[in-house]
Write a protein that holds these residues in place. Structure first.
Motif, mmCIF file in Angstrom:
data_model
loop_
_atom_site.group_PDB
_atom_site.id
_atom_site.type_symbol
_atom_site.label_atom_id
_atom_site.label_comp_id
_atom_site.label_asym_id
_atom_site.label_seq_id
_atom_site.Cartn_x
_atom_site.Cartn_y
_atom_site.Cartn_z
ATOM 1 N N ALA A 101 2.211 1.749 -3.301
ATOM 2 C CA ALA A 101 1.163 2.262 -4.188
ATOM 3 C C ALA A 101 1.072 3.784 -4.083
ATOM 4 C CB ALA A 101 -0.185 1.626 -3.847
ATOM 5 N N TYR A 106 0.831 -1.205 0.000
ATOM 6 C CA TYR A 106 0.000 0.000 0.000
ATOM 7 C C TYR A 106 0.866 1.256 0.000
ATOM 8 C CZ TYR A 106 -3.419 3.435 1.629
ATOM 9 O OH TYR A 106 -4.215 4.540 1.747
ATOM 10 N N ALA A 165 -2.451 -1.138 -4.855
ATOM 11 C CA ALA A 165 -3.495 -0.895 -3.857
ATOM 12 C C ALA A 165 -4.515 -2.025 -3.864
ATOM 13 C CB ALA A 165 -4.180 0.444 -4.134
ATOM 14 N N SER A 166 -4.820 -2.537 -5.053
ATOM 15 C CA SER A 166 -5.755 -3.659 -5.162
ATOM 16 C C SER A 166 -5.195 -4.898 -4.484
ATOM 17 C CB SER A 166 -6.047 -3.942 -6.637
ATOM 18 O OG SER A 166 -6.882 -5.071 -6.781
ATOM 19 N N ARG A 176 -8.582 4.493 -9.165
ATOM 20 C CA ARG A 176 -9.317 4.039 -10.346
ATOM 21 C C ARG A 176 -10.042 5.212 -11.019
ATOM 22 N NH1 ARG A 176 -10.675 -1.078 -11.473
ATOM 23 N NH2 ARG A 176 -10.282 -1.705 -9.312
ATOM 24 N N ARG A 197 -9.160 -0.010 0.268
ATOM 25 C CA ARG A 197 -10.202 -0.059 -0.761
ATOM 26 C C ARG A 197 -10.572 1.350 -1.222
ATOM 27 N NH1 ARG A 197 -10.007 -4.642 -3.362
ATOM 28 N NH2 ARG A 197 -10.491 -6.498 -2.107
ATOM 29 N N GLN A 229 -2.626 1.617 -8.714
ATOM 30 C CA GLN A 229 -3.925 0.979 -8.511
ATOM 31 C C GLN A 229 -3.770 -0.529 -8.334
ATOM 32 O OE1 GLN A 229 -7.002 1.861 -11.461
ATOM 33 N NE2 GLN A 229 -7.830 -0.204 -11.171
ATOM 34 N N GLU A 251 -7.836 2.561 -3.457
ATOM 35 C CA GLU A 251 -7.937 1.891 -4.754
ATOM 36 C C GLU A 251 -9.019 2.544 -5.618
ATOM 37 O OE1 GLU A 251 -9.093 -2.470 -6.666
ATOM 38 O OE2 GLU A 251 -9.368 -2.083 -4.527
#
Length: 353
Positions: free
Chosen positions: A184, A181, A200-201, A229, A222, A197, A225
């Motif tokens: 990310a 994370y 993070a996913s 997105r 989440r 992304q 993410e």
């Protein structure tokens, strides 16, 4: 994206001799996640040990937001730790991290960076460059470098932190999710939104499995993410791989065959082909990119991922390639690549041998 929203990494506990030491080991390098046992000890306990008292008082002041008072206490803990444990001890590395974190919060970034680099040098000297302690040190260093505006340095530190977390904790551990994370966030700050992304996913997926979908950390990941997105992407005219997770545009690979050679049927030459989906700066990002791509493009569900390879591009550095295949006929590889492009992605066909 604000790098200060990164989350701390957990610290692996070393053997301890007392509950005070246990609290210290658990919370070292994690001042943002101090345990309740520490606050209780700091409030009621005077150990008679100058080092432990300086540490506990510093942590308590830090938690109260009084950095001006906390920093001298934590600095004194470093001095006493060095006197007692030596200048290359793991215990000193922990105290250096604690002081550096307080300095970072106070905006004293040059000294914080110096302390963290010293702590990591100790980890390396002790043979712990791939440990959970090293992962936490590298994570903190990444946050400091990001605050200084050194995006390249922050990326390198967070990539190394993720590799150390995977090495010490495994790919499915919550601490590895935290490291992914934080990387990310660093990738997003550097403008690589697709790979950010994907990371993070991956982080949210691991956190959800380990901590549950209602855990605050899972929700935070989440939410990040989703934000990634929704952020606008560069146009395909500006970036070759705008629709795929990436650390940079896919590099032009060294030519291994002429155009006429490429048209030669594979079965006559013994040549096989692969489809390159993305080229990334760090090998540790390959798994996250593959997971994100398979979720986005259904046609990849029937493909086989090949071992990652790398290529060194003069003036640009090393890139790790995410490949699927192999294909005996170039036409088969081109058909998959065309389908991915029709779906909004990007790719290229390469010759394997």
């Amino acid at each position: 994206m604000d790098m200060s929203s990164g989350v701390p990494l957990a610290q692996t506990m070393r053997p301890v001799r007392s509950i005070e030491q246990l609290c210290k080991r658990v919370t070292s390098i994690l001042l943002t996640a101090t345990l309740l046992c520490l606050s209780a000890l700091a409030a009621v306990h005077a150990s008679g040990d100058p080092l432990l008292d300086a540490y506990l008082e510093g942590v308590d002041l830090y938690r109260k937001g009084d950095l001006d008072a906390a920093i001298p206490k934590l600095r004194r803990a470093v001095e006493l730790s060095e006197e007692r444990n030596g200048d290359d001890s793991p215990e000193l590395a922990l105290d250096l991290n604690n002081l550096a974190e307080a300095l970072r919060r106070a905006g004293q970034l040059p000294e914080a960076e110096k302390l963290l680099r010293r702590a990591y040098a100790i980890d390396q000297k002790q043979g712990e460059a791939g440990s959970a302690a090293a992962a936490a040190t590298l994570n903190n260093l990444g946050l400091v470098l990001a605050a200084k505006g050194d995006q390249a340095g922050a990326l390198n530190a967070h990539r190394a932190a993720l590799a150390a977390a995977e090495n010490s904790q495994g790919k499915d551990h919550p601490d590895t999710a935290r490291a992914a994370y934080n990387l990310a966030l660093a990738e997003a700050a550097a403008g690589d939104l697709e790979v950010a992304q994907a990371l993070a996913s991956r982080a949210a997926y691991v956190a959800e499995r380990a901590l549950g979908d209602r855990h605050p950390l899972t929700r935070q990941m989440r939410n990040t993410e989703a934000r990634l997105r929704s952020m606008p992407r560069p146009s395909t005219a500006a970036v070759e791989t705008a629709q795929l997770p990436k650390a940079s545009p896919q590099p032009d690979l060294p030519k291994t065959a002429t155009t006429e050679q490429a048209r030669t049927p594979a079965r006559k030459s013994g040549r096989t082909y692969a489809v390159q989906l993305v080229a990334l700066r760090s090998e540790s990002e390959i798994d996250a990119a593959w997971l994100a791509l398979r979720q986005r493009y259904r046609r990849l569900g029937t493909t086989d991922r090949l071992p990652a390879t790398f290529v060194d591009i003069e003036g640009r550095g090393r890139f790790y390639r995410l490949l699927v295949g192999p294909y005996m006929a170039r036409a088969d590889a081109e058909a998959l690549c065309k389908g991915l492009k029709d779906d909004g992605g990007d790719c290229r066909v390469i010759i394997r041998n």
